[in-house]
Scaffold this active site. Structure first.
Site, mmCIF file in Angstrom:
data_model
loop_
_atom_site.group_PDB
_atom_site.id
_atom_site.type_symbol
_atom_site.label_atom_id
_atom_site.label_comp_id
_atom_site.label_asym_id
_atom_site.label_seq_id
_atom_site.Cartn_x
_atom_site.Cartn_y
_atom_site.Cartn_z
ATOM 1 N N THR A 145 36.167 43.597 40.112
ATOM 2 C CA THR A 145 36.989 42.392 40.012
ATOM 3 C C THR A 145 38.079 42.408 41.086
ATOM 4 O O THR A 145 38.346 41.393 41.735
ATOM 5 C CB THR A 145 37.620 42.302 38.603
ATOM 6 N N LYS B 18 43.833 44.408 25.439
ATOM 7 C CA LYS B 18 44.459 43.460 26.381
ATOM 8 C C LYS B 18 45.583 42.696 25.681
ATOM 9 O O LYS B 18 46.642 42.452 26.258
ATOM 10 C CB LYS B 18 43.402 42.513 26.963
#
Lengths: 320, 320
Positions: free
Chosen positions: B16, B125
């Site tokens: 990413t 997260k």
């Protein structure tokens, strides 16, 4: 065809619940039913609701099939459950989903604060909000800041003693932290608007009558009463220390509900005055809608008008 | 006066991170710097960045004063840290706040899923997002769905073996669950737009190139390759059982990272195919903005075009 929205309200006899019930009934747009636990059905406050002709559902929250029956056809489920029972709300969610409830308003109705780590009360509410999102049920989280009814100072003359649950003599820190405030009685007026509004679906929204610092509140009280106020100043350090003390006391006796309340109160002071969470700016940051912007037609009571009422002897004591 | 926004990127050498770095450099609107841990500074991938003339900050995440130095003057801090280091991001937050960073993009970049209880990776997260909100730092959470690069089927001819990390032969449940998908290489193109856009401040946003079910993906693959595909069907029950098995295996050996990966993979399948979380509808419900609506000028690669490239031998293997 009736166009009245069907609402089921849990916690209707608490302070917030009563405001919501009154607001919904006044508006005339709702068919309101009330959910109580079997242990509460004989309470005078519940009996009074029944006498008013309000439909009462007496169901244990563990009876999911009965809950599904009660929730079928309900448009909006509102919870104003007490702080010691917050997690009990999770028992309602599967039934609400099965019944196809169109919106859940979980028990929020507090100050604006971060989702985790600043207030134990808020952390528990987050657990319920997350459980709602996990199930994908349409929701609205409504926060109201702090109530006028517990935000005004003690007057030396004793004039407001009749309505005060404890004398407020303290200013926290420099007294300049702005706080979102709503008259307890206006919560219901806001809720009656919010739950008929598609713009508030799957959103957080805060209500307010005023946004005032403690210094501003004390100035208004002094001006309207003509009395000299001599607030005690509590430093930020002292406020932080109170949080630690309250947590330590609770840790020693985790089942003592008064000690849990102690943590809630200390957290509120820290969040409101040291962190300064309960502000329109932080609410914006957290993604809240502003009920005042959404409903410009509705003018809630100002703190000043509330205090005038109070001085005229037309106030009343909460939690009584 | 330079109008280039200064960006500090953590995790620039991961899949990413590389996409983001490329997207930012291509756009020409950013001065990109990279943050690496001292242990990584000699890695060939980092050396290569240095040769490209990219400024490298080699700082241990426990060195907060050095972090403040690196972060001072940074407009946007982007983290594409690996899944095993997610909570390390919390060490950056105080420094980012002190340095006055204008926006943090924490490591999201996964599928759309509820904040708690559906995916262990997502739960971690959330802890980071909550820590950001606690500090009141401006942020944007960017999710991308699943990558094209790991969403296409194995072909019997072996034509796509060169680019596949493992052969995808399975269709989950009825194969009809729609999923948000983005070409890995387009993540950076989207990020370059999102972080220059005030509309995305303090918001969640998802990117997509396509939204496709497995059945649609298999149909496209069959049509373009001309090959017969005989997918294995995995039932919803089997998917759920895999989650339990993966969790049990991890519980026996909590430090084994491969077992943690096992949980991540099982959770993804359950969330994507059984719960059907990774959809535009659920993203809307959770309050996400849709990057495709915000940037109609940008056309990301479609899955079909991606697959044509792949058949032409112009694909490449991720994680290699």
């Amino acid at each position: 065809m009736s166009v009245k929205q069907r609402v089921l309200l849990l916690g209707a006899t608490g302070e917030t619940g009563r405001s919501i019930l009154n607001g919904l009934l006044e508006s005339g747009n709702f068919e309101v039913e009330v959910l109580v636990r079997p242990a509460s059905v004989q309470k005078p406050a519940v009996q009074k609701l029944q006498e008013q002709g309000i439909k009462i559902w007496s169901i244990d929250l563990d009876q999911s099939s009965e809950l599904v029956t009660a929730l079928t056809g309900i448009d909006t489920l509102i919870s104003a459950i007490g702080p010691n029972d917050l997690l009990q709300q999770k028992k309602l969610l599967q039934s609400a989903k099965l019944a196809g409830v169109k919106r859940i308003v979980p028990c929020a109705f507090i100050t604006v604060a971060p989702p985790q780590g600043a207030m134990r009360l808020r952390d528990e509410k987050e657990e319920v909000y997350n459980a709602i999102k996990f199930l994908g049920i349409p929701y609205t989280v409504i926060d109201v800041g702090f109530w006028y009814q517990i935000s005004y100072p003690y007057l030396p003359s004793g004039k407001v003693d009749y309505a005060q649950i404890f004398p407020v003599k303290t200013i926290h820190g420099d007294g300049e932290a702005p706080n979102i405030l709503t008259d307890l009685r206006d919560i219901g007026h806001f809720v009656a608007r919010i739950i008929r509004d598609d713009r508030t679906l799957n959103k957080y929204i805060y209500t307010s009558g005023d946004v005032l610092s403690e210094n501003e509140i004390f100035r208004i009280a002094k001006e309207l009463s003509g009395e000299e106020l001599e607030p005690i100043v509590e430093s930020n350090e002292r406020i932080k220390a109170s949080v630690d003390q309250a947590k330590a006391a609770l840790a020693q006796d985790p089942q003592d509900f008064m000690k849990l309340r102690g943590v809630y109160v200390a957290d509120y002071n820290h969040s409101k005055y040291v962190r300064r969470d309960n502000t329109p700016e932080y609410a914006d940051y957290l993604g809240y809608l502003n009920a005042r912007e959404l409903y410009p037609d509705f003018t809630p009571l100002s703190f000043r008008d509330f205090f005038v009422e109070l001085l005229a002897g037309r106030g009343s004591k909460v939690y009584s």
